[in-house]
Design a protein around this motif. Structure first.
Motif, PDB file in Angstrom:
ATOM      1  N   TRP A 127      -2.110 -20.853 -41.651  1.00  0.00           N
ATOM      2  CA  TRP A 127      -1.056 -20.291 -40.808  1.00  0.00           C
ATOM      3  C   TRP A 127      -0.544 -18.955 -41.345  1.00  0.00           C
ATOM      4  O   TRP A 127      -0.112 -18.099 -40.570  1.00  0.00           O
ATOM      5  N   TYR A 131      -0.278 -15.757 -39.066  1.00  0.00           N
ATOM      6  CA  TYR A 131       0.953 -14.981 -38.945  1.00  0.00           C
ATOM      7  C   TYR A 131       0.785 -13.532 -39.386  1.00  0.00           C
ATOM      8  O   TYR A 131       1.584 -12.671 -39.022  1.00  0.00           O
ATOM      9  N   PHE A 151       6.548 -12.458 -38.148  1.00  0.00           N
ATOM     10  CA  PHE A 151       6.752 -13.833 -38.585  1.00  0.00           C
ATOM     11  C   PHE A 151       7.266 -13.935 -40.010  1.00  0.00           C
ATOM     12  O   PHE A 151       7.667 -15.023 -40.439  1.00  0.00           O
ATOM     13  N   SER A 160       8.915 -19.874 -38.608  1.00  0.00           N
ATOM     14  CA  SER A 160       7.495 -19.872 -38.947  1.00  0.00           C
ATOM     15  C   SER A 160       7.132 -21.106 -39.776  1.00  0.00           C
ATOM     16  O   SER A 160       6.109 -21.765 -39.532  1.00  0.00           O
ATOM     17  N   ASN A 163       7.362 -24.237 -37.509  1.00  0.00           N
ATOM     18  CA  ASN A 163       6.187 -24.382 -36.655  1.00  0.00           C
ATOM     19  C   ASN A 163       5.019 -24.975 -37.433  1.00  0.00           C
ATOM     20  O   ASN A 163       4.290 -25.855 -36.938  1.00  0.00           O
TER      21      ASN A 163
END
Length: 294
Positions: A127, A131, A151, A160, A163
């Motif tokens: 991630w 991002y 982010f 962020s 999520n």
């Protein structure tokens, strides 16, 4: 003979009991012991250090440490937002699976469990790349629709991380809730449909009340996990140290005190304080979310 069978049955628990004593009770006891001491330097600090008994001084320092208590409050506020969202998504997915046939539900269940099977550190790295404004696809995608998001900005760090945690945890919580749904008597659904109840009404009035215990369990586990969050903020700090400080979460402060500052006694006291906070938070969550049933 009954007594002999009882002893034989109890013998099967010996490996667990030994693991519990050596991996949980003894480390906790040692941490409490270490928290009652403080390292003192001799002379002008050029000599060696000695451990002196300080009683509850480390605990008093921890309770008045604005950085530590501020990090606890920061994580608690984040948990009050992230955990309900994650449980709501998990509940909706579990209800969706329950409405499918067994074969289709099995296929979707495996698919939804894939994020949970990925180690947390690996998921965070994935991630972070998503991002990233340099290599990630999310920033260019946002520009296509007129969004200029960052982010890693201070206002976006917690969303962020939230999520990421939601993506990683919904599969596990969904399976627990879905398993509870499988225990609901199917006759209730048929009777409700004969009375003219819609699928939405059945879900709201029958299914959700039946899985209340599963929701309490997943919520309590999420509270415990959230107050111990470390991997995700630590990896975010490598990317954006100006936004994520070394006192961002309680575990990060404990880690820095133990391994960077070398203050093991104070780190042990903070660990005990965090364990007590976890116990109180779990008890309050269970107390206010569970109810007695006849």
């Amino acid at each position: 003979m009954i007594r002999s069978l009882r002893w034989k049955g109890a013998a099967f628990t010996v490996p667990f009991q030994l693991g519990f004593v050596f991996l949980y009770l003894l480390p906790i006891g040692y941490a409490v012991y270490q928290s009652l001491y403080r390292s003192q330097s001799s002379g002008l600090g050029l000599g060696g250090t000695t451990d002196e008994f300080s009683g509850l001084d480390n605990y008093q320092q921890g309770l008045t440490d604005s950085a530590f208590m501020g990090s606890v409050l920061r994580v608690v506020l984040f948990a009050c937002v992230q955990i309900p969202i994650m449980l709501l998504v998990s509940l909706v997915l579990a209800l969706f699976l329950d409405a499918l046939s067994s074969r289709m539900a099995g296929r979707f269940r495996i698919l939804l469990l894939v994020p949970y099977m990925i180690p947390g550190v690996v998921a965070a790295i994935v991630w972070l790349n998503l991002y990233s404004p340099d290599v990630g696809p999310l920033t260019p995608l946002g520009e296509i629709f007129g969004f200029s998001w960052n982010f890693f900005a201070p206002s976006m760090v917690w969303p962020s991380i939230g999520n990421l945690l939601t993506w990683h945890g919904i599969g596990y919580n969904m399976v627990i809730i879905y398993s509870a749904l499988q225990g609901v008597p199917r006759d209730l659904f048929e009777a409700a449909r004969l009375d003219g109840a819609s699928e939405l009404r059945i879900a709201r009035s029958i299914k959700i009340p039946f899985v209340r215990g599963a929701l309490v369990l997943t919520g309590m586990l999420s509270v415990i996990q959230m107050l111990q969050i470390f991997n995700e903020p630590a990896l975010f700090r490598n990317v954006t140290p100006q936004t994520v400080s070394d006192s961002f979460t309680p575990i990060m402060i404990i880690y820095n005190q133990a391994f960077n500052a070398g203050n093991y006694h104070y780190a042990a006291a903070l660990s005990v304080l965090l364990a007590l906070i976890l116990g109180v938070a779990s008890f309050l969550f269970y107390r206010f979310t569970s109810k007695e049933t006849d």
